[in-house]
Design a protein around this motif. Sequence first.
Motif, PDB file in Angstrom:
ATOM      1  N   LYS A 210      11.114  -3.256   8.854  1.00 32.23           N
ATOM      2  CA  LYS A 210      11.829  -2.489   7.900  1.00 32.23           C
ATOM      3  C   LYS A 210      11.338  -1.142   7.892  1.00 32.23           C
ATOM      4  O   LYS A 210       9.996  -1.036   7.869  1.00 32.23           O
ATOM      5  N   LYS A 211      11.830   0.058   7.439  1.00 35.07           N
ATOM      6  CA  LYS A 211      11.027   1.134   7.134  1.00 35.07           C
ATOM      7  C   LYS A 211      10.584   1.528   5.902  1.00 35.07           C
ATOM      8  O   LYS A 211      11.480   1.327   5.043  1.00 35.07           O
ATOM      9  N   ILE A 212       9.443   1.175   5.634  1.00 34.76           N
ATOM     10  CA  ILE A 212       8.996   1.311   4.176  1.00 34.76           C
ATOM     11  C   ILE A 212       8.137   2.597   3.695  1.00 34.76           C
ATOM     12  O   ILE A 212       7.548   3.271   4.676  1.00 34.76           O
ATOM     13  N   ALA A 213       8.010   2.565   2.535  1.00 35.19           N
ATOM     14  CA  ALA A 213       7.170   3.772   1.951  1.00 35.19           C
ATOM     15  C   ALA A 213       6.548   3.156   0.625  1.00 35.19           C
ATOM     16  O   ALA A 213       6.908   2.080   0.357  1.00 35.19           O
ATOM     17  N   PHE A 214       5.801   3.899  -0.155  1.00 34.12           N
ATOM     18  CA  PHE A 214       5.090   3.594  -1.146  1.00 34.12           C
ATOM     19  C   PHE A 214       5.208   4.632  -2.303  1.00 34.12           C
ATOM     20  O   PHE A 214       5.508   5.855  -1.988  1.00 34.12           O
ATOM     21  N   MET A 215       5.305   4.383  -3.688  1.00 32.66           N
ATOM     22  CA  MET A 215       5.326   5.057  -4.687  1.00 32.66           C
ATOM     23  C   MET A 215       4.065   4.561  -5.635  1.00 32.66           C
ATOM     24  O   MET A 215       4.226   3.266  -5.744  1.00 32.66           O
ATOM     25  N   THR A 216       3.580   5.453  -6.415  1.00 31.64           N
ATOM     26  CA  THR A 216       2.761   4.677  -7.480  1.00 31.64           C
ATOM     27  C   THR A 216       2.855   5.632  -8.721  1.00 31.64           C
ATOM     28  O   THR A 216       2.899   6.593  -8.708  1.00 31.64           O
ATOM     29  N   ILE A 222      -8.492   7.257 -10.423  1.00 28.35           N
ATOM     30  CA  ILE A 222      -8.516   7.823  -8.938  1.00 28.35           C
ATOM     31  C   ILE A 222      -8.620   6.861  -7.993  1.00 28.35           C
ATOM     32  O   ILE A 222      -7.776   6.690  -6.934  1.00 28.35           O
ATOM     33  N   ALA A 223      -9.528   5.923  -8.249  1.00 31.61           N
ATOM     34  CA  ALA A 223      -9.502   4.732  -7.120  1.00 31.61           C
ATOM     35  C   ALA A 223      -8.344   4.082  -7.087  1.00 31.61           C
ATOM     36  O   ALA A 223      -8.186   3.415  -6.027  1.00 31.61           O
ATOM     37  N   ALA A 224      -7.300   3.823  -8.157  1.00 29.77           N
ATOM     38  CA  ALA A 224      -6.141   3.100  -7.834  1.00 29.77           C
ATOM     39  C   ALA A 224      -5.200   3.806  -6.556  1.00 29.77           C
ATOM     40  O   ALA A 224      -4.785   3.022  -6.004  1.00 29.77           O
ATOM     41  N   ILE A 225      -5.068   5.139  -6.674  1.00 29.39           N
ATOM     42  CA  ILE A 225      -4.580   5.778  -5.740  1.00 29.39           C
ATOM     43  C   ILE A 225      -4.982   5.730  -4.683  1.00 29.39           C
ATOM     44  O   ILE A 225      -4.433   5.355  -3.386  1.00 29.39           O
ATOM     45  N   GLN A 227      -6.771   3.174  -3.385  1.00 31.47           N
ATOM     46  CA  GLN A 227      -6.652   1.792  -2.941  1.00 31.47           C
ATOM     47  C   GLN A 227      -5.148   1.759  -2.242  1.00 31.47           C
ATOM     48  O   GLN A 227      -5.240   1.140  -1.029  1.00 31.47           O
ATOM     49  N   LEU A 228      -4.364   2.259  -2.998  1.00 30.95           N
ATOM     50  CA  LEU A 228      -2.900   2.228  -2.167  1.00 30.95           C
ATOM     51  C   LEU A 228      -2.953   2.920  -0.962  1.00 30.95           C
ATOM     52  O   LEU A 228      -2.290   2.687  -0.057  1.00 30.95           O
ATOM     53  N   LYS A 229      -3.575   4.240  -1.022  1.00 31.85           N
ATOM     54  CA  LYS A 229      -3.511   4.976   0.150  1.00 31.85           C
ATOM     55  C   LYS A 229      -4.100   4.406   1.424  1.00 31.85           C
ATOM     56  O   LYS A 229      -3.482   4.764   2.246  1.00 31.85           O
ATOM     57  N   GLU A 233      -1.969   4.085   4.855  1.00 30.89           N
ATOM     58  CA  GLU A 233      -2.522   4.498   6.182  1.00 30.89           C
ATOM     59  C   GLU A 233      -2.440   3.420   7.037  1.00 30.89           C
ATOM     60  O   GLU A 233      -1.813   3.692   8.181  1.00 30.89           O
ATOM     61  N   LEU A 234      -2.996   2.308   6.696  1.00 33.03           N
ATOM     62  CA  LEU A 234      -2.873   1.189   7.532  1.00 33.03           C
ATOM     63  C   LEU A 234      -1.245   0.997   8.175  1.00 33.03           C
ATOM     64  O   LEU A 234      -1.133   0.455   9.337  1.00 33.03           O
ATOM     65  N   LEU A 235      -0.445   1.062   7.227  1.00 29.94           N
ATOM     66  CA  LEU A 235       0.886   0.628   7.619  1.00 29.94           C
ATOM     67  C   LEU A 235       1.622   1.951   8.084  1.00 29.94           C
ATOM     68  O   LEU A 235       2.937   1.895   8.319  1.00 29.94           O
ATOM     69  N   GLN A 236       0.879   3.001   8.316  1.00 36.28           N
ATOM     70  CA  GLN A 236       1.348   4.476   8.553  1.00 36.28           C
ATOM     71  C   GLN A 236       2.764   4.475   7.764  1.00 36.28           C
ATOM     72  O   GLN A 236       3.713   5.094   8.278  1.00 36.28           O
ATOM     73  N   ALA A 237       2.461   4.378   6.538  1.00 40.42           N
ATOM     74  CA  ALA A 237       3.814   4.557   5.676  1.00 40.42           C
ATOM     75  C   ALA A 237       3.287   5.906   4.501  1.00 40.42           C
ATOM     76  O   ALA A 237       2.277   5.902   4.094  1.00 40.42           O
ATOM     77  N   PRO A 238       4.491   6.527   4.196  1.00 37.47           N
ATOM     78  CA  PRO A 238       4.033   7.651   3.008  1.00 37.47           C
ATOM     79  C   PRO A 238       3.754   7.162   1.659  1.00 37.47           C
ATOM     80  O   PRO A 238       4.400   5.870   1.575  1.00 37.47           O
ATOM     81  N   LEU A 239       3.115   7.865   1.089  1.00 36.72           N
ATOM     82  CA  LEU A 239       2.892   7.537  -0.438  1.00 36.72           C
ATOM     83  C   LEU A 239       3.398   8.784  -1.262  1.00 36.72           C
ATOM     84  O   LEU A 239       2.608   9.768  -0.997  1.00 36.72           O
ATOM     85  N   GLU A 240       4.137   8.553  -2.383  1.00 36.95           N
ATOM     86  CA  GLU A 240       4.356   9.416  -3.324  1.00 36.95           C
ATOM     87  C   GLU A 240       3.455   9.146  -4.537  1.00 36.95           C
ATOM     88  O   GLU A 240       3.627   7.715  -5.046  1.00 36.95           O
TER      89      GLU A 240
END
Length: 371
Positions: A210-216, A222-225, A227-229, A233-240
């Motif tokens: 599936k085509k996946i993306a992240f939001m937080t 700062i470390a929380a963002i 961590q998810l970033k 990046e590993l999954l080559q998915a965007p993060l908003e």
Amino acid sequence: MKMKKITANSMQEATNLIRQQLGKDAVILNSKTVVKRKLFGLKKQQMVEVIAVLDQDFEERANQGLKQMPLAPALPKKELITEQAKQKTHVANEIKTAFPATQPIDYTRNERHVGLLPDSFIAIDQKLKDQGLDDGIRDQCLKGLLTRGAVKEDEIEKELEKLLTDMLPANTSNEPTIRLKYIVLFGSTGAGKTTTIAKLAAKTAIQHQKKIAFMTTDTYRIAAIEQLKTYAELLQAPLEVCYSREDFLKAQQTLEGYDHIFVDTAGRNFKEDAYIKELIDIIPFDESIQSFLVMSATSKYQDMKAMVKRFERVPIDQFIFTKVDETDAMGTIFQIMADTQIGLGFLANGQNVPEDILESSPLDLTRMVLK
Ligand SMILES: Nc1nc2c(ncn2[C@@H]2O[C@H](COP(=O)(O)OP(=O)(O)OP(=O)(O)O)[C@@H](O)[C@H]2O)c(=O)[nH]1
Ligand SMILES: [Mg+2]
């Protein structure tokens, strides 16, 4: 008092006879193997001898104890009857107070039942108690086992498994557990939300293509963002990153073409109402959102219960329990699911991303409790 001694060729036959003669509420007090002589004593045969009573007998015995109180002497017959009727009502009221109907029948600990249960049942009760299951669930199990006449070890095991599994909310849908567009995880600090989001996103992307993306919405550290970033990046998915409802709505538009969007939230002390409000203010919990309350399996039952209560304003679709690798007592999870009738989404059993995540059925969970 209805008590019967029954001798039969097998325990199964004896249980059937008890059921026929005393009804399904009968309770087995004792059973033993006896040798009977047949054909004028020439042939020996092993049989089972079972003593059983009717469950209602417990009430009767309690009743009798109270009835032994002296009645007013030498009253004319009519008054005596009225007096006895009054006394009866009084006795009934005393029993009601002592054993209110809503109070679960505690077969092993209530003095009316001490010594009445077979040892194997007492052992089961203790095992379930050690797992953290409360009196209500345990009584339901014991009553179920007695009613169903389970006697042999494998019969007891099978019946117990069924009784417990029936107490959990059923998995009725054949759909995959990740089914809606937005997957939101929330829960207390350090419960394992971000790690679990990464596991679920990786599984959805790699296994289900599936085509996946992240939001937080976790913008407090700062470390929380970061961590998810790293996972994004590993999954080559965007993060908003969303600081407000406005950001959230904008991110929804940006990520419109994705199949599943995994939304991480900040772990907070949810004893504070303001944090619940903050969560609801940023995330529009509508029908496109699948929400999971994440709790550590190592948490105490009272804390879990308080947590669910705290989130009553947030729709919880399912639970995710993390850190099951750190505990042997799965009973707490079982208890909270039976109490709330909220189903199980996933179990996380380690720190490895993405492999340490399980999808477990109610029966799997029951087996973990009984293991
Ligand atoms: N043993 C074990 N550790 C886990 C599991 N899931 C997460 N952890 C660990 O728990 C710690 C916290 O995990 P996070 O994913 O950062 O937890 P969080 O809920 O996002 O934390 P906050 O965002 O700070 O509230 C990390 O050390 C994880 O590796 C699990 O299933 N088992
Ligand atoms: Mg986190």
